[in-house]
Structures are given as C-alpha cells and as structure tokens.
Scaffold this motif. Sequence first.
Motif, mmCIF file in Angstrom:
data_model
loop_
_atom_site.group_PDB
_atom_site.id
_atom_site.type_symbol
_atom_site.label_atom_id
_atom_site.label_comp_id
_atom_site.label_asym_id
_atom_site.label_seq_id
_atom_site.Cartn_x
_atom_site.Cartn_y
_atom_site.Cartn_z
ATOM 1 N N ARG A 47 147.295 -45.272 40.229
ATOM 2 C CA ARG A 47 146.782 -43.924 39.976
ATOM 3 C C ARG A 47 145.886 -43.460 41.115
ATOM 4 O O ARG A 47 145.946 -42.302 41.545
ATOM 5 C CB ARG A 47 146.016 -43.900 38.659
ATOM 6 C CG ARG A 47 146.896 -44.191 37.452
ATOM 7 C CD ARG A 47 146.142 -44.063 36.151
ATOM 8 N NE ARG A 47 146.920 -44.616 35.043
ATOM 9 C CZ ARG A 47 146.682 -44.369 33.778
ATOM 10 N NH1 ARG A 47 145.677 -43.589 33.434
ATOM 11 N NH2 ARG A 47 147.425 -44.897 32.835
ATOM 12 N N LEU A 48 145.037 -44.368 41.609
ATOM 13 C CA LEU A 48 144.163 -44.009 42.736
ATOM 14 C C LEU A 48 144.993 -43.680 43.971
ATOM 15 O O LEU A 48 144.656 -42.756 44.733
ATOM 16 C CB LEU A 48 143.195 -45.159 43.029
ATOM 17 C CG LEU A 48 142.110 -45.412 41.971
ATOM 18 C CD1 LEU A 48 141.298 -46.649 42.332
ATOM 19 C CD2 LEU A 48 141.181 -44.194 41.846
ATOM 20 N N LEU B 132 144.654 -32.656 40.502
ATOM 21 C CA LEU B 132 144.418 -34.098 40.381
ATOM 22 C C LEU B 132 144.111 -34.481 38.941
ATOM 23 O O LEU B 132 144.596 -35.506 38.440
ATOM 24 C CB LEU B 132 143.263 -34.521 41.297
ATOM 25 C CG LEU B 132 143.526 -34.416 42.806
ATOM 26 C CD1 LEU B 132 142.265 -34.760 43.590
ATOM 27 C CD2 LEU B 132 144.658 -35.352 43.221
ATOM 28 N N LEU B 133 143.328 -33.651 38.264
ATOM 29 C CA LEU B 133 143.026 -33.915 36.856
ATOM 30 C C LEU B 133 144.297 -33.825 36.006
ATOM 31 O O LEU B 133 144.533 -34.662 35.128
ATOM 32 C CB LEU B 133 141.980 -32.912 36.354
ATOM 33 C CG LEU B 133 141.613 -33.002 34.867
ATOM 34 C CD1 LEU B 133 141.007 -34.358 34.552
ATOM 35 C CD2 LEU B 133 140.639 -31.888 34.489
ATOM 36 N N ALA B 134 145.126 -32.810 36.285
ATOM 37 C CA ALA B 134 146.379 -32.654 35.535
ATOM 38 C C ALA B 134 147.303 -33.848 35.754
ATOM 39 O O ALA B 134 147.963 -34.318 34.829
ATOM 40 C CB ALA B 134 147.078 -31.354 35.951
ATOM 41 N N VAL B 135 147.346 -34.368 36.983
ATOM 42 C CA VAL B 135 148.185 -35.528 37.294
ATOM 43 C C VAL B 135 147.736 -36.747 36.490
ATOM 44 O O VAL B 135 148.555 -37.510 35.969
ATOM 45 C CB VAL B 135 148.155 -35.818 38.805
ATOM 46 C CG1 VAL B 135 148.672 -37.220 39.110
ATOM 47 C CG2 VAL B 135 148.978 -34.781 39.554
ATOM 48 N N LEU B 136 146.423 -36.946 36.388
ATOM 49 C CA LEU B 136 145.903 -38.065 35.604
ATOM 50 C C LEU B 136 146.357 -37.998 34.148
ATOM 51 O O LEU B 136 146.594 -39.025 33.509
ATOM 52 C CB LEU B 136 144.369 -38.089 35.665
ATOM 53 C CG LEU B 136 143.742 -38.618 36.954
ATOM 54 C CD1 LEU B 136 142.230 -38.435 36.910
ATOM 55 C CD2 LEU B 136 144.085 -40.084 37.164
ATOM 56 N N ILE C 25 157.055 -40.164 46.099
ATOM 57 C CA ILE C 25 158.357 -40.841 46.022
ATOM 58 C C ILE C 25 158.378 -42.088 46.901
ATOM 59 O O ILE C 25 158.861 -43.153 46.494
ATOM 60 C CB ILE C 25 159.477 -39.863 46.422
ATOM 61 C CG1 ILE C 25 159.629 -38.777 45.347
ATOM 62 C CG2 ILE C 25 160.794 -40.594 46.643
ATOM 63 C CD1 ILE C 25 160.540 -37.636 45.758
ATOM 64 N N ALA C 26 157.806 -41.971 48.114
ATOM 65 C CA ALA C 26 157.785 -43.107 49.031
ATOM 66 C C ALA C 26 156.989 -44.274 48.446
ATOM 67 O O ALA C 26 157.394 -45.447 48.568
ATOM 68 C CB ALA C 26 157.185 -42.681 50.370
ATOM 69 N N CYS C 27 155.875 -43.981 47.785
ATOM 70 C CA CYS C 27 155.067 -45.039 47.172
ATOM 71 C C CYS C 27 155.863 -45.779 46.101
ATOM 72 O O CYS C 27 155.788 -47.015 45.994
ATOM 73 C CB CYS C 27 153.801 -44.441 46.561
ATOM 74 S SG CYS C 27 152.576 -43.897 47.770
ATOM 75 N N ARG C 28 156.636 -45.051 45.312
ATOM 76 C CA ARG C 28 157.392 -45.694 44.242
ATOM 77 C C ARG C 28 158.581 -46.485 44.774
ATOM 78 O O ARG C 28 158.912 -47.554 44.248
ATOM 79 C CB ARG C 28 157.859 -44.633 43.238
ATOM 80 C CG ARG C 28 156.748 -44.302 42.260
ATOM 81 C CD ARG C 28 156.778 -42.907 41.697
ATOM 82 N NE ARG C 28 155.642 -42.744 40.799
ATOM 83 C CZ ARG C 28 154.413 -42.463 41.226
ATOM 84 N NH1 ARG C 28 154.167 -42.311 42.528
ATOM 85 N NH2 ARG C 28 153.420 -42.341 40.365
ATOM 86 N N LEU D 92 145.078 -40.205 46.110
ATOM 87 C CA LEU D 92 144.874 -40.179 47.562
ATOM 88 C C LEU D 92 146.020 -39.456 48.261
ATOM 89 O O LEU D 92 145.799 -38.640 49.169
ATOM 90 C CB LEU D 92 144.756 -41.617 48.081
ATOM 91 C CG LEU D 92 144.532 -41.781 49.595
ATOM 92 C CD1 LEU D 92 143.222 -41.109 50.012
ATOM 93 C CD2 LEU D 92 144.515 -43.251 49.984
ATOM 94 N N VAL D 93 147.271 -39.727 47.834
ATOM 95 C CA VAL D 93 148.438 -39.091 48.450
ATOM 96 C C VAL D 93 148.401 -37.580 48.249
ATOM 97 O O VAL D 93 148.646 -36.804 49.181
ATOM 98 C CB VAL D 93 149.736 -39.692 47.853
ATOM 99 C CG1 VAL D 93 150.940 -38.838 48.232
ATOM 100 C CG2 VAL D 93 149.931 -41.112 48.337
#
Length: 469
Positions: free
Chosen positions: A21-22, A56-60, A125-128, A26-27
């Motif tokens: 999540r962090l 960012l809050l919505a993503v969390l 996408i790259a992170c996953r 950051l991304v």
Amino acid sequence: MNLPTQTEASAPSTNGRLLARLLDMLVIAAGAQITISGRGVPGQAGYDSALVAFTLLAVLLVFPPFGLYRTARTHLLWRCVCVPGIVWLFTLAGAALAASVMHRPYHPALAWFCEWALVSGLGLIACRLLDSALSLRRADQTASYRTVAIVGTGAHCRQLLRKVESTPDSIYHVATIFDTGPDLGEPLGAVPAFRDRAGFAAYVRRYRIDELWLALPLSEEQTIHAFTGLFRNDLVNIRFIPDVSGLALFEGEMVNLGGTSAINLVGSPLSSEALAQKEVFDRIFACCVLLTISPLLLAIALAVKLTSRGPVLFTQLRKGANGRVFNIYKFRSMRLHVQANGVVQQATRGDPRITRVGAFLRRTSLDELPQFFNVLRGEMSVVGPRPHAIEHDTHYQDIVDNYIHRYRIKPGITGWAQVNGFRGETDRIEKMQGRVEHDLYYLSNWSFGLDMRIVLMTVFKGLVHRNAY
C-alpha cells in the motif's frame, strides 16, 4: 466447500500488505509530481495538491476490496494489468468528480490529469507484474505444488475436481480419485479413477501422493475409518472435506470464527470482503449516476407534480439486508387512493390508478431512479434481489421454498431475476418461484463480473420490458 489453504505461502503477511500500500501511495504521488511540472494551472497548485491527497485516501479505501494486494500467479494479464488499470481510472475519476463538486470553480488541467493517470497507472501495473514475477520465482524454488488423492462420491468428486482446477493460484493438483458411488457418471478426464482400495493405495504410494482428501458425507463414518486405517503407516496428510450438499442451502463454505473453523449450512454465501467490494462500488456508482442524471430527475419530478395531485416521491416500507426495514423511494406513478390496511394491490395491465406520466415512467423503469438515494444511504445495492412489499414477504415466505434467504444481502435496483424476465406482477406462484430461484442463483454465484454483466444487461435490454406496467 472451500479447499484446504496454504497458510504461509499463499496469504501475504501484514507487513507485506502494508508495504504494498505504501508503494502504491509513493507511485501515485510521484506520478503526480513528475507530470505536474509545467502542466498545472497558475494559482491552483494548492487545489491540485488537495486532489492528489484526496485520491490517495480514496485509493486506500478502494484498492483492498478489489483484491489488488493479492499476489497473482495466474491470469496475469487480467489480474496485473486490466483490474489495476480499471480500478485506478475509476478511483481517479471518482476523486476528481468529488473534488469538483465540493469546489465547483476548480478544474484540474486536462493535460496534467491525463498524464498523471497514465504514468501512475503504468507504475501500479509495473509493480504488480514485478511482484508476480518474484512470487513465481519463489514458488518454483520451493516446489510448492502438492499432489492430492480424493475419496468421495461421483458428483462430489467432480465438483471438487473442477474447483481445484479452476481455483486461481491453487497449489494442489488432483492425481487420482477413489469413487465410492454406484457409478462414475460423466468421465473425469485424464484423472485416474479407482474402485479397488488395494489398487488405489498402491497408486498413492507408488507416486508419493502428498495428501488424501476424504470428501464424504457425515454418514460415511465407516468409510472414513477404513481409509484412515489403510494409510495409517504412510506419511500422507489426510484431510476431511465433508459433503454437506444435502444439508447446506448454498455451497456449505468453510469459515473461520476467530480461530475455530465452521461450515455454513444456512448463512450468507458472500464473504465480508465481497460485501465490502460491493459497498465501495455501490456508493461510487450511485454518486456518479445521481450527478449525471440530476437534470433528468428534476424534469421527471416536475412532470409528476404538474400532471397529478400528490407528492413527487412515493415511499413504501421494504425489507433490506438481514430483514432490516427501510423506506424505498420511487417517483409516484399512481393517483392518490385509499388502500386497505395490510393489503398491497399490485399494479396490473391497464390499471386505472396509474397516471399517463406514471405509465411512461413504469414502462421505462424511470420511476426506480430515486432508489439510487437508497443506495447512497446504504439501504440498497445497485445489483441484488429486488425487495418486495412487506405484506408480500409475509405471504410468500411460507409458500415459496427459501424465499426469505433473498434478504441475506442488500436488495438491488436491478437483479439477475429482472434481466431474465422475472419482473412486474407476480399473479401466479410460478412467477414468484422463478424469481426466487434466480435470486438464489445470484447469491450462490456472485462475482464482480456478474454484477457488471447485470448492469450492462439492464442498460441495454432491461429498462423496457413487456412485464413493466
């Protein structure tokens, strides 16, 4: 029945989820910072920063219910590219819409907004993809797949076999089956099937099968003892997966009750995670729909008010999730009339109580639009079993089998029964039985994809129907 699960290898640790999540935060923040240079509108840098923080809050809140922090080992295109991309764009659009509504003069620079969406989306996408590649490498190094032999009846064996083969990231491979039923029924594919215990035991020992699953009814105690005794001197993991198909209303899922395992015989088939996913989608979808159709709502309200005496909205008590009663909203489509206590008279074709405007609203399902306010209030879902008048619930729950279990989840504005033609007047028991059967099918087979399919079917062919009058 849930399959046995691998504990340490398949479930990400709490620290791993927190780091993921962090990293997403950051991304997204880095993508906004990189693309905003030279793209922002002068004088609104503070508003742009507020939009980033709000996103960012919505993503969390939005990402976890959609399973974006589970490591994908199969279906990589869908789970690592399509789902993260769609959910990210959906979340970003919702955050921007909410920010614009709360502060109407603010509009983010279009070029920056599009570049931010693209750069951050590619980063997510790259992170996953990287996480999945590392996970697959670790899995190859530890040789995590385990071979399984199943003992059970023909139908239950086939169901369990299909479930193992269709489960994403399954670490199990069914190597052989011992069928205790009268006949094998349909072929089991390439999986060897035995009826001879000695041959079955020899096969398990010869190929060093890791686990033995006893998928048997509770009444087969002697068979259970026979097979545990047969392998008493073998280092084989033996698991009991009881066949409760004759007892359970839905699939008899295994649940964890604070460290104690239990089988759901009668209970909601949707997990808390699935319900949270529906809740997030419902609120965002309802908010977007209401903002989009607000001019249409105003026009309908004026038409109802100017063409007949009475209030614009009609309210009626309905049952929600777990039987909680709430007031459902509709545009009024009938003339004011006196109704006997405890009796609800359904609308019929050519009903004289229906106004001219009301007839159009009912035929096109526009009278249901105010129910998006029920969705925002948390009383209804976008997709789910349609709620009936409480008087009808009282009447049908003793006539139609499993009728009351429609209320295991929130009722919906549209549903699987409605898009399959079971809507409108239920003047025969067969119509209500068909509706309930479709509702229970929906509960047993729920997925986010099924919800999207129902929404699309409603938009393209479900709004107008011959039974809507």
